[in-house]
Write a protein that holds these residues in place. Structure first.
Motif, PDB file in Angstrom:
ATOM      1  N   THR A  28       0.807  -1.324  -0.125  1.00 28.15           N
ATOM      2  CA  THR A  28      -0.078   0.056  -0.040  1.00 28.15           C
ATOM      3  C   THR A  28       0.953   1.328   0.108  1.00 28.15           C
ATOM      4  O   THR A  28       2.110   1.415   0.422  1.00 28.15           O
ATOM      5  CB  THR A  28      -0.806   0.031   1.290  1.00 28.15           C
ATOM      6  N   SER A  29       0.191   2.231  -0.411  1.00 28.40           N
ATOM      7  CA  SER A  29       0.986   3.584  -0.562  1.00 28.40           C
ATOM      8  C   SER A  29      -0.306   4.372  -0.155  1.00 28.40           C
ATOM      9  O   SER A  29      -1.329   4.228  -0.103  1.00 28.40           O
ATOM     10  CB  SER A  29       1.715   3.949  -1.870  1.00 28.40           C
ATOM     11  N   SER A  30       0.237   5.775  -0.210  1.00 29.06           N
ATOM     12  CA  SER A  30      -0.963   6.704   0.397  1.00 29.06           C
ATOM     13  C   SER A  30      -2.193   6.887  -0.858  1.00 29.06           C
ATOM     14  O   SER A  30      -3.135   7.451  -0.682  1.00 29.06           O
ATOM     15  CB  SER A  30      -0.321   8.110   0.517  1.00 29.06           C
ATOM     16  N   ARG A  31      -1.665   6.366  -2.171  1.00 27.05           N
ATOM     17  CA  ARG A  31      -2.549   6.392  -3.287  1.00 27.05           C
ATOM     18  C   ARG A  31      -3.314   5.186  -3.392  1.00 27.05           C
ATOM     19  O   ARG A  31      -4.059   5.137  -4.464  1.00 27.05           O
ATOM     20  CB  ARG A  31      -2.057   7.137  -4.368  1.00 27.05           C
ATOM     21  N   THR A  32      -2.840   3.942  -2.764  1.00 26.05           N
ATOM     22  CA  THR A  32      -3.623   2.891  -3.166  1.00 26.05           C
ATOM     23  C   THR A  32      -5.120   2.824  -3.004  1.00 26.05           C
ATOM     24  O   THR A  32      -5.581   3.049  -1.757  1.00 26.05           O
ATOM     25  CB  THR A  32      -3.026   1.490  -2.273  1.00 26.05           C
ATOM     26  N   PRO A  33      -5.810   2.555  -3.871  1.00 24.29           N
ATOM     27  CA  PRO A  33      -7.405   2.539  -3.509  1.00 24.29           C
ATOM     28  C   PRO A  33      -7.764   1.489  -2.630  1.00 24.29           C
ATOM     29  O   PRO A  33      -7.072   0.546  -2.492  1.00 24.29           O
ATOM     30  CB  PRO A  33      -8.101   2.576  -4.906  1.00 24.29           C
ATOM     31  N   CYS A  34      -8.851   1.815  -1.751  1.00 23.75           N
ATOM     32  CA  CYS A  34      -9.245   0.692  -0.645  1.00 23.75           C
ATOM     33  C   CYS A  34     -10.100  -0.322  -1.431  1.00 23.75           C
ATOM     34  O   CYS A  34     -10.995   0.169  -2.155  1.00 23.75           O
ATOM     35  CB  CYS A  34     -10.058   1.596   0.364  1.00 23.75           C
ATOM     36  N   GLU A  72     -11.742   6.388  -1.181  1.00 18.05           N
ATOM     37  CA  GLU A  72     -10.600   7.011  -0.118  1.00 18.05           C
ATOM     38  C   GLU A  72      -9.359   5.888  -0.544  1.00 18.05           C
ATOM     39  O   GLU A  72      -9.519   4.632  -0.935  1.00 18.05           O
ATOM     40  CB  GLU A  72     -10.938   6.634   1.239  1.00 18.05           C
ATOM     41  N   ALA A  73      -8.059   6.475  -0.319  1.00 15.10           N
ATOM     42  CA  ALA A  73      -6.885   5.634  -0.452  1.00 15.10           C
ATOM     43  C   ALA A  73      -7.172   4.512   0.763  1.00 15.10           C
ATOM     44  O   ALA A  73      -7.680   4.955   1.952  1.00 15.10           O
ATOM     45  CB  ALA A  73      -5.612   6.517  -0.192  1.00 15.10           C
ATOM     46  N   TYR A  74      -6.582   3.335   0.697  1.00 11.02           N
ATOM     47  CA  TYR A  74      -6.589   2.019   1.621  1.00 11.02           C
ATOM     48  C   TYR A  74      -5.893   2.931   3.133  1.00 11.02           C
ATOM     49  O   TYR A  74      -6.642   2.580   4.154  1.00 11.02           O
ATOM     50  CB  TYR A  74      -5.775   1.119   1.416  1.00 11.02           C
ATOM     51  N   GLU A  75      -5.073   3.641   3.238  1.00  8.67           N
ATOM     52  CA  GLU A  75      -4.445   3.964   4.506  1.00  8.67           C
ATOM     53  C   GLU A  75      -5.506   4.901   5.223  1.00  8.67           C
ATOM     54  O   GLU A  75      -5.546   4.689   6.539  1.00  8.67           O
ATOM     55  CB  GLU A  75      -3.203   4.738   4.196  1.00  8.67           C
ATOM     56  N   LYS A  76      -6.260   5.586   4.562  1.00 11.73           N
ATOM     57  CA  LYS A  76      -7.136   6.552   5.094  1.00 11.73           C
ATOM     58  C   LYS A  76      -8.701   5.949   5.531  1.00 11.73           C
ATOM     59  O   LYS A  76      -9.375   6.563   5.968  1.00 11.73           O
ATOM     60  CB  LYS A  76      -7.340   7.925   4.460  1.00 11.73           C
TER      61      LYS A  76
END
Length: 132
Positions: A8-14, A20-24
């Motif tokens: 994952t990165s800050s832009r990986t889709p959930c 939202e990005a996975y991380e958020k």
């Protein structure tokens, strides 16, 4: 769509389907830095945990009364999408809720009405009925 435990990165889709990005999104629930605020968000985070093969999160968010002793996730399973069909109750003002969903995987889909309860203030999965 989602392969083997993607990085994952800050832009990986959930994988849960929210924009939202996975991380958020579900990543913070999986990491334990936040709890799912509704039964639907818990359902989405559990789907994302299946995609990512995060058995520890799945067991942690399972009701103690119905939780299995262990969980064997199929490494060949490839989940491809989640569709929430209905959600009843399950908000901050409820103690129970249900979520009806269809989870697609390579070669088919799973249609279920899941039941959720709050235990010590946190939403947990109780059980579900498979639908046709």
């Amino acid at each position: 769509m989602y392969g083997r435990c993607p990085t994952t990165s800050s832009r990986t889709p959930c994988p849960c389907g929210l924009p939202e990005a996975y991380e958020k999104c579900c990543g913070r629930f999986h990491a334990g830095t936040a709890s799912a605020p509704t039964a639907e968000r818990l359902m989405r985070s559990r789907y994302a945990a299946f995609v990512r093969r995060d058995g520890a999160y799945l067991l942690r968010t399972w009701h103690p009364r119905t939780r299995p002793a262990r969980l064997d996730l199929d490494p060949a399973m490839r989940w491809t999408g989640l569709e929430i069909l209905a959600a009843e109750d399950g908000s901050a003002f409820h103690t129970t809720g249900t979520v009806t969903f269809r989870a697609s995987y390579r070669g088919g889909s799973l249609h279920e009405r899941s039941r959720f309860e709050r235990v010590d203030g946190a939403w947990v999965y109780v059980d579900g009925d498979f639908l046709s």
